[in-house]
Design a protein around this motif. Structure first.
Motif, PDB file in Angstrom:
ATOM      1  N   GLN A 117       0.807  -1.217   0.000  1.00 56.28           N
ATOM      2  CA  GLN A 117       0.000   0.000   0.000  1.00 56.28           C
ATOM      3  C   GLN A 117       0.843   1.271   0.000  1.00 56.28           C
ATOM      4  O   GLN A 117       0.318   2.378  -0.061  1.00 56.28           O
ATOM      5  CB  GLN A 117      -0.990  -0.012   1.172  1.00 56.28           C
ATOM      6  N   ASN A 118       2.164   1.091   0.073  1.00 58.02           N
ATOM      7  CA  ASN A 118       3.067   2.229  -0.077  1.00 58.02           C
ATOM      8  C   ASN A 118       4.093   1.912  -1.138  1.00 58.02           C
ATOM      9  O   ASN A 118       4.431   0.757  -1.366  1.00 58.02           O
ATOM     10  CB  ASN A 118       3.777   2.543   1.246  1.00 58.02           C
ATOM     11  N   VAL A 119       4.553   2.938  -1.783  1.00 61.52           N
ATOM     12  CA  VAL A 119       5.522   2.759  -2.846  1.00 61.52           C
ATOM     13  C   VAL A 119       6.615   3.806  -2.632  1.00 61.52           C
ATOM     14  O   VAL A 119       6.347   4.894  -2.097  1.00 61.52           O
ATOM     15  CB  VAL A 119       4.814   2.889  -4.220  1.00 61.52           C
ATOM     16  N   SER A 120       7.840   3.450  -2.986  1.00 64.71           N
ATOM     17  CA  SER A 120       8.902   4.444  -2.824  1.00 64.71           C
ATOM     18  C   SER A 120       8.661   5.573  -3.816  1.00 64.71           C
ATOM     19  O   SER A 120       8.177   5.358  -4.927  1.00 64.71           O
ATOM     20  CB  SER A 120      10.273   3.814  -3.063  1.00 64.71           C
ATOM     21  N   LEU A 121       8.993   6.785  -3.386  1.00 62.37           N
ATOM     22  CA  LEU A 121       8.795   7.947  -4.251  1.00 62.37           C
ATOM     23  C   LEU A 121       9.570   7.758  -5.548  1.00 62.37           C
ATOM     24  O   LEU A 121       9.091   8.115  -6.634  1.00 62.37           O
ATOM     25  CB  LEU A 121       9.256   9.210  -3.517  1.00 62.37           C
ATOM     26  N   ALA A 137       7.625   5.563  -7.823  1.00 59.53           N
ATOM     27  CA  ALA A 137       6.420   6.268  -8.262  1.00 59.53           C
ATOM     28  C   ALA A 137       6.764   7.268  -9.358  1.00 59.53           C
ATOM     29  O   ALA A 137       6.057   7.387 -10.364  1.00 59.53           O
ATOM     30  CB  ALA A 137       5.753   6.964  -7.081  1.00 59.53           C
ATOM     31  N   VAL A 145       6.326  -1.107  -9.860  1.00 60.07           N
ATOM     32  CA  VAL A 145       5.514  -1.018  -8.649  1.00 60.07           C
ATOM     33  C   VAL A 145       4.765  -2.321  -8.382  1.00 60.07           C
ATOM     34  O   VAL A 145       4.842  -2.887  -7.297  1.00 60.07           O
ATOM     35  CB  VAL A 145       4.542   0.176  -8.737  1.00 60.07           C
ATOM     36  N   GLN A 162      10.007   9.856   1.560  1.00 58.46           N
ATOM     37  CA  GLN A 162      10.579   8.972   0.543  1.00 58.46           C
ATOM     38  C   GLN A 162       9.650   7.824   0.164  1.00 58.46           C
ATOM     39  O   GLN A 162       9.951   7.047  -0.731  1.00 58.46           O
ATOM     40  CB  GLN A 162      11.946   8.455   1.006  1.00 58.46           C
ATOM     41  N   ASN A 163       8.517   7.764   0.848  1.00 56.77           N
ATOM     42  CA  ASN A 163       7.491   6.815   0.446  1.00 56.77           C
ATOM     43  C   ASN A 163       6.175   7.552   0.277  1.00 56.77           C
ATOM     44  O   ASN A 163       5.927   8.566   0.915  1.00 56.77           O
ATOM     45  CB  ASN A 163       7.320   5.707   1.492  1.00 56.77           C
ATOM     46  N   VAL A 164       5.353   7.015  -0.597  1.00 54.74           N
ATOM     47  CA  VAL A 164       4.074   7.647  -0.873  1.00 54.74           C
ATOM     48  C   VAL A 164       3.031   6.533  -0.899  1.00 54.74           C
ATOM     49  O   VAL A 164       3.339   5.393  -1.258  1.00 54.74           O
ATOM     50  CB  VAL A 164       4.158   8.442  -2.207  1.00 54.74           C
ATOM     51  N   SER A 165       1.832   6.855  -0.469  1.00 50.59           N
ATOM     52  CA  SER A 165       0.798   5.828  -0.505  1.00 50.59           C
ATOM     53  C   SER A 165       0.485   5.514  -1.963  1.00 50.59           C
ATOM     54  O   SER A 165       0.510   6.393  -2.825  1.00 50.59           O
ATOM     55  CB  SER A 165      -0.463   6.295   0.224  1.00 50.59           C
ATOM     56  N   LEU A 166       0.204   4.240  -2.207  1.00 52.22           N
ATOM     57  CA  LEU A 166      -0.109   3.830  -3.574  1.00 52.22           C
ATOM     58  C   LEU A 166      -1.307   4.615  -4.099  1.00 52.22           C
ATOM     59  O   LEU A 166      -1.349   5.016  -5.264  1.00 52.22           O
ATOM     60  CB  LEU A 166      -0.404   2.323  -3.596  1.00 52.22           C
ATOM     61  N   ALA A 174      -0.141   7.941  -5.251  1.00 51.19           N
ATOM     62  CA  ALA A 174       0.694   7.783  -6.450  1.00 51.19           C
ATOM     63  C   ALA A 174      -0.181   7.549  -7.676  1.00 51.19           C
ATOM     64  O   ALA A 174       0.053   8.127  -8.743  1.00 51.19           O
ATOM     65  CB  ALA A 174       1.674   6.625  -6.257  1.00 51.19           C
ATOM     66  N   TRP A 199      -0.323   9.786 -11.071  1.00 53.99           N
ATOM     67  CA  TRP A 199      -0.039   9.391 -12.457  1.00 53.99           C
ATOM     68  C   TRP A 199      -1.282   9.495 -13.333  1.00 53.99           C
ATOM     69  O   TRP A 199      -1.153   9.729 -14.536  1.00 53.99           O
ATOM     70  CB  TRP A 199       0.759   8.107 -12.598  1.00 53.99           C
TER      71      TRP A 199
END
Lengths: 307, 307
Positions: free
Chosen positions: A190-194, A197, A227, B190-194, B197, B201
């Motif tokens: 549920q989180n992705v690295s910036l 992304a 991702v 450095q992390n973002v919630s999916l 994100a 996009w």
């Protein structure tokens, strides 16, 4: 008009760089549906062949989508829905979307087209909500609008139709193992690295640009997914080998269709697409997994009325 | 040709939905540079007016970018670089990028154009690396290529030029407080919630589409940023008020330029842009912060040779 017979196409969603926002419509794979007015004031699934799916209206994605549309209209008109499934449930090429989009397209026609195709999307999404717990639009939108659809935003819902370069072909492999969309979603982080992304939205922007400029090579280079693919591909037997086979034969790009297990190879032109299809067939028939294999143009029309 | 005088334009990077991948080139704001061959076999910053910046070649972004290009060529040619800064360092409108891109553009001309504008980007990025610790391309690319640039990927570096609808105007406010790019980057998560994100996009894809279709309203609706703006805007005095002022006057969208503190309002047409500029001026001059305010077309040419 009291009844209508339609072709409800399969769709490929996500398309690597466009997780949850991008989808496109196929032409050679899809269900048939026959929708007839009835005088009972209720929506019924009167026939369902090809798949073992619920006939109860409130448990069937077409039933739920139909009632959503009729509810908005405040209409008491009843409908009988016959669904001839050719898209397998759980295939990852928009089986539930075809039924959901198909029924709202058909009923809209039968009640005098109060809604534009775009306006039908939210009703079809209610079918998706039933199927996967998530009212996503990236299959129902291309099914209803044809071609490539971009879901710009969900709140408010805004879908943009993108151009379809004429030589694009999709080769779609469906390994006959079942992955439920619900399960396939649950393994995604549920989180992705910036960093990832940023890479994803750079590729998505490039993919959209390439559709406009018909830059086939750039379309291919943009089909990257750092991702979701690294996680979901684990569920798909021989994913990495399949990608290699397709790319070796000249595919523009290769990725997971929807939540899998189907995979797609995007190709330029029939010849390359045929070569890719043949090579995938050769590779996979040596494995102990049944499969279906499709080759399709991009269907720019979406759902079609059959005579 | 032994010397060349150029206009090195300011640029607006990120553009809300395009963090780290999108930038565009301005026309009315920029530095002047005079670059001359010398017979000393070394690169020197011989003059630098308008800003207090290092004159040592290896500490100056133009010096570093120049040496990067000459190193790739294996050239021993020396150059004297005069920089007449009009873009303030730390403004968020590509001050270091203007110097970095300007010098490689100029030297490339003076040595017979061995490189295309696209090929110059990596050399200019070395200046960015010195300035901010991060060799980003979203300012130097639009400075070199003009118009809107999309950085598809960094590895390999691939930049795509996007169309610039003719009626677009940028109003840029630079509050005269300094935020270093380095510092501004360090506060970003450095992390973002999916979920965010995906939203980002979706908007970026829509923005790119709208550039092609010249859908000004969609450009505006796509200028959303849930990832970086909520954090960085805290550093910009009156950000939310400014956005409200701009949107009330008809701006298409409003966001942070680069890493701030400059902010931009994207507008359709001169009249609206003038109204937005006037309203921002009225609002900000009542505050205890000095500022500069610019109105510019999108500069589709990039760096320009001056007679």
């Amino acid at each position: 008009m009291d009844e209508i017979r339609i072709f409800a196409p399969a769709t490929v969603a996500n398309l690597s760089c466009g997780f949850d926002v991008l989808g496109c419509c196929l032409d050679t794979v899809g269900d048939e549906m026959l929708i007839k007015k009835n005088d009972l004031g209720e929506v019924r699934i009167t026939k369902l062949t090809g798949q073992d799916l619920p006939l109860e209206t409130d448990q069937n994605v077409a039933g739920v989508a139909a009632k959503s549309l009729l509810g908005e209209l405040g209409s008491k008109q009843g409908f009988d829905i016959e669904i001839y499934k050719k898209i397998k449930a759980g295939s990852g090429i928009g089986s539930s979307a075809a039924s959901s989009a198909g029924v709202v397209f058909a009923i809209n026609k039968l009640v005098g087209e109060p809604f534009s195709p775009e306006q039908l999307i939210p009703f079809a999404m209610e079918g998706e909500r039933l199927a996967s717990g998530n009212a996503h639009a990236d299959n129902v939108a291309p099914a209803l609008l044809g071609g490539f659809s971009l879901v710009k935003s969900y709140d408010p819902l805004e879908v943009i139709s993108l151009p379809s370069p004429a030589e694009l072909r999709m080769v779609v492999l469906h390994p006959l193992i079942e992955i439920k969309t619900k399960d396939s979603r649950s393994i995604i982080k549920q989180n992705v690295s910036l960093k990832k992304a940023i890479s994803q939205w750079g590729n998505l922007g490039a993919f959209v640009s390439a559709l406009y400029t018909e830059d086939y090579a750039l379309l291919g280079r943009s089909l990257q997914d750092e991702v979701v693919e690294p996680i979901r591909s684990i569920l798909i037997p021989y994913f990495d080998d399949l990608k290699q086979v397709a790319m070796d034969k000249g595919a523009l790009g290769f990725g997971i269709s929807g939540s899998g297990p189907s995979v797609f190879a995007l190709c330029k032109g029939n010849d390359i697409a045929q070569n890719v299809k043949t090579a995938i067939n050769e590779f996979y028939k040596a494995k102990a997994i049944d499969f279906e294999l499709h080759l399709s143009e991009i269907n720019t029309e979406g759902i079609k009325i059959l005579e």
